[in-house]
Write a protein that holds these residues in place. Structure first.
Motif, PDB file in Angstrom:
ATOM      1  N   VAL A  16      54.697-107.066 -25.941  1.00 34.20           N
ATOM      2  CA  VAL A  16      55.899-107.752 -25.486  1.00 34.20           C
ATOM      3  C   VAL A  16      55.613-109.245 -25.521  1.00 34.20           C
ATOM      4  O   VAL A  16      54.569-109.693 -25.031  1.00 34.20           O
ATOM      5  CB  VAL A  16      56.288-107.305 -24.066  1.00 34.20           C
ATOM      6  N   ASP A  17      56.527-110.011 -26.092  1.00 40.23           N
ATOM      7  CA  ASP A  17      56.353-111.453 -26.188  1.00 40.23           C
ATOM      8  C   ASP A  17      56.241-112.071 -24.796  1.00 40.23           C
ATOM      9  O   ASP A  17      56.888-111.625 -23.840  1.00 40.23           O
ATOM     10  CB  ASP A  17      57.538-112.066 -26.931  1.00 40.23           C
ATOM     11  N   HIS A  18      55.424-113.098 -24.672  1.00 45.63           N
ATOM     12  CA  HIS A  18      55.188-113.714 -23.374  1.00 45.63           C
ATOM     13  C   HIS A  18      56.444-114.377 -22.814  1.00 45.63           C
ATOM     14  O   HIS A  18      56.621-114.450 -21.604  1.00 45.63           O
ATOM     15  CB  HIS A  18      54.033-114.720 -23.467  1.00 45.63           C
ATOM     16  N   GLY A  19      57.332-114.836 -23.673  1.00 44.55           N
ATOM     17  CA  GLY A  19      58.591-115.409 -23.204  1.00 44.55           C
ATOM     18  C   GLY A  19      59.463-114.381 -22.507  1.00 44.55           C
ATOM     19  O   GLY A  19      60.142-114.686 -21.522  1.00 44.55           O
ATOM     20  N   VAL A  20      59.443-113.138 -22.993  1.00 48.43           N
ATOM     21  CA  VAL A  20      60.205-112.061 -22.364  1.00 48.43           C
ATOM     22  C   VAL A  20      59.611-111.718 -21.005  1.00 48.43           C
ATOM     23  O   VAL A  20      60.333-111.527 -20.023  1.00 48.43           O
ATOM     24  CB  VAL A  20      60.248-110.821 -23.277  1.00 48.43           C
ATOM     25  N   VAL A  21      58.295-111.661 -20.925  1.00 47.31           N
ATOM     26  CA  VAL A  21      57.632-111.384 -19.659  1.00 47.31           C
ATOM     27  C   VAL A  21      57.930-112.500 -18.653  1.00 47.31           C
ATOM     28  O   VAL A  21      58.210-112.231 -17.482  1.00 47.31           O
ATOM     29  CB  VAL A  21      56.109-111.221 -19.871  1.00 47.31           C
ATOM     30  N   SER A  22      57.914-113.736 -19.116  1.00 42.01           N
ATOM     31  CA  SER A  22      58.234-114.866 -18.246  1.00 42.01           C
ATOM     32  C   SER A  22      59.663-114.764 -17.733  1.00 42.01           C
ATOM     33  O   SER A  22      59.933-115.049 -16.560  1.00 42.01           O
ATOM     34  CB  SER A  22      58.064-116.181 -19.002  1.00 42.01           C
ATOM     35  N   LEU A  23      60.585-114.358 -18.594  1.00 42.26           N
ATOM     36  CA  LEU A  23      61.978-114.202 -18.194  1.00 42.26           C
ATOM     37  C   LEU A  23      62.134-113.107 -17.150  1.00 42.26           C
ATOM     38  O   LEU A  23      62.892-113.269 -16.178  1.00 42.26           O
ATOM     39  CB  LEU A  23      62.845-113.896 -19.411  1.00 42.26           C
ATOM     40  N   LEU A  24      61.420-112.007 -17.303  1.00 41.10           N
ATOM     41  CA  LEU A  24      61.505-110.924 -16.328  1.00 41.10           C
ATOM     42  C   LEU A  24      60.982-111.360 -14.968  1.00 41.10           C
ATOM     43  O   LEU A  24      61.572-111.039 -13.928  1.00 41.10           O
ATOM     44  CB  LEU A  24      60.745-109.694 -16.832  1.00 41.10           C
ATOM     45  N   TRP A  25      59.864-112.092 -14.945  1.00 38.55           N
ATOM     46  CA  TRP A  25      59.343-112.626 -13.681  1.00 38.55           C
ATOM     47  C   TRP A  25      60.355-113.573 -13.042  1.00 38.55           C
ATOM     48  O   TRP A  25      60.605-113.516 -11.835  1.00 38.55           O
ATOM     49  CB  TRP A  25      58.027-113.374 -13.907  1.00 38.55           C
ATOM     50  N   ALA A  26      60.938-114.447 -13.844  1.00 37.83           N
ATOM     51  CA  ALA A  26      61.899-115.424 -13.323  1.00 37.83           C
ATOM     52  C   ALA A  26      63.131-114.725 -12.759  1.00 37.83           C
ATOM     53  O   ALA A  26      63.625-115.101 -11.685  1.00 37.83           O
ATOM     54  CB  ALA A  26      62.279-116.412 -14.414  1.00 37.83           C
ATOM     55  N   LEU A  27      63.646-113.731 -13.473  1.00 37.96           N
ATOM     56  CA  LEU A  27      64.808-113.003 -12.976  1.00 37.96           C
ATOM     57  C   LEU A  27      64.499-112.272 -11.677  1.00 37.96           C
ATOM     58  O   LEU A  27      65.298-112.295 -10.725  1.00 37.96           O
ATOM     59  CB  LEU A  27      65.297-112.010 -14.031  1.00 37.96           C
ATOM     60  N   PHE A  28      63.353-111.619 -11.622  1.00 41.45           N
ATOM     61  CA  PHE A  28      62.965-110.894 -10.409  1.00 41.45           C
ATOM     62  C   PHE A  28      62.873-111.830  -9.208  1.00 41.45           C
ATOM     63  O   PHE A  28      63.459-111.569  -8.155  1.00 41.45           O
ATOM     64  CB  PHE A  28      61.631-110.166 -10.625  1.00 41.45           C
TER      65      PHE A  28
END
Length: 71
Positions: A16-28
């Motif tokens: 999974v791209d790190h930008g997607v992981v960053s987005l999931l953390w930010a949304l959470f």
């Protein structure tokens, strides 16, 4: 008689791209901050704006600093 050898390694999860992981953390954490502010009595508009700003800052921080060397 020809036999096929069994696979001994376990499959790895998909990358999974790190930008997607960053987005999931930010949304959470943005949602967490939003509902946390509502729970302590802050107004809805203030909670939304602060959660939005916090989520953007969290996304940027995790995007820039979150991917570390695991070894």
């Amino acid at each position: 008689m020809c036999r096929i050898a069994g696979v001994s390694s376990t499959p790895r999860p998909p990358s999974v791209d790190h930008g997607v992981v960053s987005l999931l953390w930010a949304l959470f954490f943005g949602v967490f901050i939003y509902f946390g502010l509502l729970a302590i009595g802050a107004s809805g508009a203030f909670s939304f704006v602060l959660a939005l700003i916090s989520a953007a800052a969290i996304w940027l921080f995790v995007r820039l600093r979150g991917e570390g060397d695991s070894g």
